[in-house]
Scaffold this motif. Sequence first.
Motif, short mmCIF file in Angstrom:
data_model
loop_
_atom_site.label_atom_id
_atom_site.label_comp_id
_atom_site.label_asym_id
_atom_site.label_seq_id
_atom_site.Cartn_x
_atom_site.Cartn_y
_atom_site.Cartn_z
N GLU A 191 0.44 -7.60 -39.28
CA GLU A 191 -0.71 -7.92 -40.13
C GLU A 191 -0.44 -7.45 -41.56
OE1 GLU A 191 -4.48 -6.64 -38.58
OE2 GLU A 191 -3.94 -7.25 -36.53
N GLN A 192 -0.62 -8.38 -42.47
CA GLN A 192 -0.55 -8.09 -43.90
C GLN A 192 -1.92 -8.41 -44.48
OE1 GLN A 192 2.87 -9.48 -46.21
NE2 GLN A 192 1.49 -10.21 -47.81
N ALA B 86 0.22 4.90 -48.94
CA ALA B 86 -0.84 3.89 -48.89
C ALA B 86 -0.46 2.80 -47.88
CB ALA B 86 -1.05 3.26 -50.27
N SER B 87 -1.44 2.29 -47.16
CA SER B 87 -1.20 1.27 -46.15
C SER B 87 -0.81 -0.06 -46.80
CB SER B 87 -2.46 1.06 -45.31
OG SER B 87 -2.25 0.01 -44.39
N ILE B 88 0.24 -0.68 -46.25
CA ILE B 88 0.62 -2.03 -46.70
C ILE B 88 0.52 -3.03 -45.56
CG2 ILE B 88 2.07 -1.27 -48.61
CD1 ILE B 88 4.52 -1.67 -46.82
N GLY B 89 0.14 -2.56 -44.38
CA GLY B 89 -0.01 -3.45 -43.23
C GLY B 89 0.17 -2.68 -41.94
N LEU B 90 0.31 -3.42 -40.85
CA LEU B 90 0.51 -2.80 -39.54
C LEU B 90 1.18 -3.78 -38.60
CD1 LEU B 90 -1.78 -3.98 -37.31
CD2 LEU B 90 -3.28 -2.70 -38.82
N PHE B 91 1.66 -3.26 -37.48
CA PHE B 91 2.15 -4.10 -36.41
C PHE B 91 1.82 -3.44 -35.09
CE2 PHE B 91 5.83 -1.58 -37.82
CZ PHE B 91 6.24 -0.97 -36.65
N ARG C 24 8.10 -7.89 -48.19
CA ARG C 24 9.43 -7.59 -47.61
C ARG C 24 9.45 -6.22 -46.93
NH1 ARG C 24 9.26 -12.53 -49.01
NH2 ARG C 24 11.13 -13.51 -49.79
N ARG C 25 8.65 -5.29 -47.41
CA ARG C 25 8.62 -3.96 -46.80
C ARG C 25 8.10 -4.03 -45.37
NH1 ARG C 25 4.99 -1.20 -51.24
NH2 ARG C 25 3.91 -3.14 -50.74
N LEU C 26 7.11 -4.89 -45.13
CA LEU C 26 6.60 -5.07 -43.76
C LEU C 26 7.67 -5.67 -42.86
CD1 LEU C 26 3.00 -6.46 -44.35
CD2 LEU C 26 3.62 -4.28 -43.32
N VAL C 27 8.42 -6.62 -43.39
CA VAL C 27 9.49 -7.26 -42.62
C VAL C 27 10.57 -6.23 -42.27
CG1 VAL C 27 11.28 -9.03 -42.65
CG2 VAL C 27 9.02 -9.53 -43.60
N TYR D 29 1.05 0.50 -35.10
CA TYR D 29 1.87 1.25 -36.05
C TYR D 29 1.44 0.88 -37.46
CZ TYR D 29 4.73 2.07 -31.97
OH TYR D 29 5.16 2.43 -30.73
N ASP D 30 1.04 1.88 -38.23
CA ASP D 30 0.68 1.65 -39.62
C ASP D 30 1.94 1.69 -40.47
OD1 ASP D 30 -2.27 1.55 -39.56
OD2 ASP D 30 -2.04 3.56 -38.71
N VAL D 31 2.06 0.74 -41.39
CA VAL D 31 3.19 0.69 -42.32
C VAL D 31 2.67 1.19 -43.66
CG1 VAL D 31 4.97 -0.73 -43.38
CG2 VAL D 31 4.18 -1.27 -41.07
#
Length: 172
Positions: free
Chosen positions: A90-91, A69-74, A156-159, A61-63
């Motif tokens: 992943e950050q 714009a991509s800020i990370g994934l899980f 924090r957005r990824l969390v 899943y792309d965050v």
Amino acid sequence: MVNQYEVHAVTPDGQEAGVLAFAQQKRLAFKEQVTLYTDDTKQVPVLGFKARQVIDLGATYDVLDAAGASIGLFRKKFGASLLRSTWVLEQPGWPEIVGQERNVFVAIARRFVDYLSWLPYHFDFVVDGRTAFSVERKWGLRDTYRVAIHEPNLDRRLVVAMAVALDALQSR
């Protein structure tokens, strides 16, 4: 039917400090995607996550931020999740952050006894041997989660995306 999420800030003494984000997840979506907005009018997006593939056994899943714009994934580690759910976050610029259910007995009970799927769970997300953040499902009539962030430089957005995803995707 949709799942609805509200992300609330809290003060250091545990008092609610207002809504940070609002989201709705459509059930039975062909390809999973969740967008979080500033409020329930759903006019201003804050961030979102979406699956890269349709089959989600080990989907990534792309965050994305509000501009896309991509800020990370899980992703869920399918094999490791057979007995105890395991996720990888992943950050950019960081090593993998691995989250796993803390209590193996609760994890097994939730998997193999259908009527126990409501049991609260606790995930610890670890990076380099230390807890980066944790997500705890609380007891109650409504699903409520406590998220504690221990790593000051973690986005924090990824969390937030991961916490919403745990509820949205955990039972799949």
